[in-house]
Design an enzyme around this catalytic site. Sequence first.
Site, mmCIF file in Angstrom:
data_model
loop_
_atom_site.group_PDB
_atom_site.id
_atom_site.type_symbol
_atom_site.label_atom_id
_atom_site.label_comp_id
_atom_site.label_asym_id
_atom_site.label_seq_id
_atom_site.Cartn_x
_atom_site.Cartn_y
_atom_site.Cartn_z
ATOM 1 C CG HIS A 1 103.828 68.778 -1.743
ATOM 2 N ND1 HIS A 1 104.220 68.269 -0.520
ATOM 3 C CD2 HIS A 1 102.793 69.623 -1.487
ATOM 4 C CE1 HIS A 1 103.467 68.792 0.434
ATOM 5 N NE2 HIS A 1 102.594 69.619 -0.119
ATOM 6 C CG ASP B 1 97.051 68.927 2.077
ATOM 7 O OD1 ASP B 1 97.122 70.035 1.526
ATOM 8 O OD2 ASP B 1 97.238 68.780 3.310
#
Length: 453
Positions: free
Chosen positions: A72, A354
Amino acid sequence: VHLIPVNPIREDGLNPKSRKRIMPDLLTEPPAIDPVYEAYVYCNIPSIAERSMEGHAPHYFKLVSVQVLIRHGDRYPLYAIPKTKRPDIDCTLLPNRKPSHPQLEAFIKHMSKGSAAQMDGALSNLPRYPSHSLCEMGELTQTGVVQHLRNGQLLREVYINKHKLLLSNWTAKQLYLETTGKSRTLQSALALLYTFLPDFDWKKINMRHQWSTIFCSGSCDCPMRNHYLEEEQRRQYSLRVKNNDLEKIYVDMAKIVGVPTRQLRASNPIDSLLCYFCHNVSFPCTQIGCIGMEHFKVIKRHQLEDERERQEKKLYFLYALLATHPLLNQTVNRLQRIAEGKKEEVFVLYSAHDVTLSPVLSALGITEARFPRFAARLVFELWQDGKRPKEHFIRILYNGADVTFQTSFCKDYYKHSSKLMCPLEKFVNFVKRDMFLVFNSTSYYDACRRRPL
């Protein structure tokens, strides 16, 4: 502990937005590890046009599939530093505010009509774009939206305009879209798709919900994966307690904000400080003093040292192999079906975090890759050799850089081949067989249950 941030009022009764510049102008990459430079890269602030290697191939090769895994975009922190004012970031989208994008205004209008989208259960209740005047925790910012509008535009120029992967009459079956159940991942996916697709049509957007951040779907039961993750967390803890500079910084910061050191550490201050840094806002102050760039540098430097030791100790690598096999297996199965002539799901988008990208990079053996920045993208391209149509090759790109020959399964191939890509079967063999060799196993199920000797 649930900490509720309180906005301090200035002596003159005002509550100003602090916009003092804290980010240095960096023109060249320094040779040594510089925590400020690395933080700057992590922010991924949209500025100059990005050069990328996506879509490069000999003229007689045909692109037949693209699978993209993104992190994102820029978000508001997930944690608050105790007893300090939250960073003053506005999460409403304003086309005349920087950073912006030529299609931002049209994107906002289109997203407001998103009721026609086909969304899996939990996703249908999420907002299609950020809209709070003071960002909520974890909310995508305007910077995050613009990062993925740029990603989509870049990929469109290569894959749609140049290689005609999707034509103007594309169908829903040609896409496979999946996101975790966070507004920031859904909104990032929509921003990328808006500028990527030949014509953004809500009726053709079928977004699937993935409950797991490692996208393990129905294959999440893996005891040894959890074992290696726990060992990795112990390694992280051990490295942290050995770092005297880090401990001094935490003690000093805890005094400034007036809480016990352990409470400050638990609030994960680097997450919040990165937001101040990326948005060029002064670090927080109290009556006792200010958190400063030296505090930030020490914590960020420790993060970088932790990443380096993580590569050396291999515990994370073992975790990564087991964590990412379900996703990589799904990817390989789809590539094989397309290589056999199937015309569905030729463009795939996974919108993730992540903690999704990082283990995939590790499992593939791409050890030189930086930790996933905001709006990072990992792309798998499938190519057909026009001279030998039965032969298929893959290219793997990370943030536009070709990392195909950094992978463990193809790093030696280019030494004895003139091809600029990796044979698909090398990737297939890695995922179906070679991933388990280090566990002395022949299958995912067995590797997930076999205790190390």
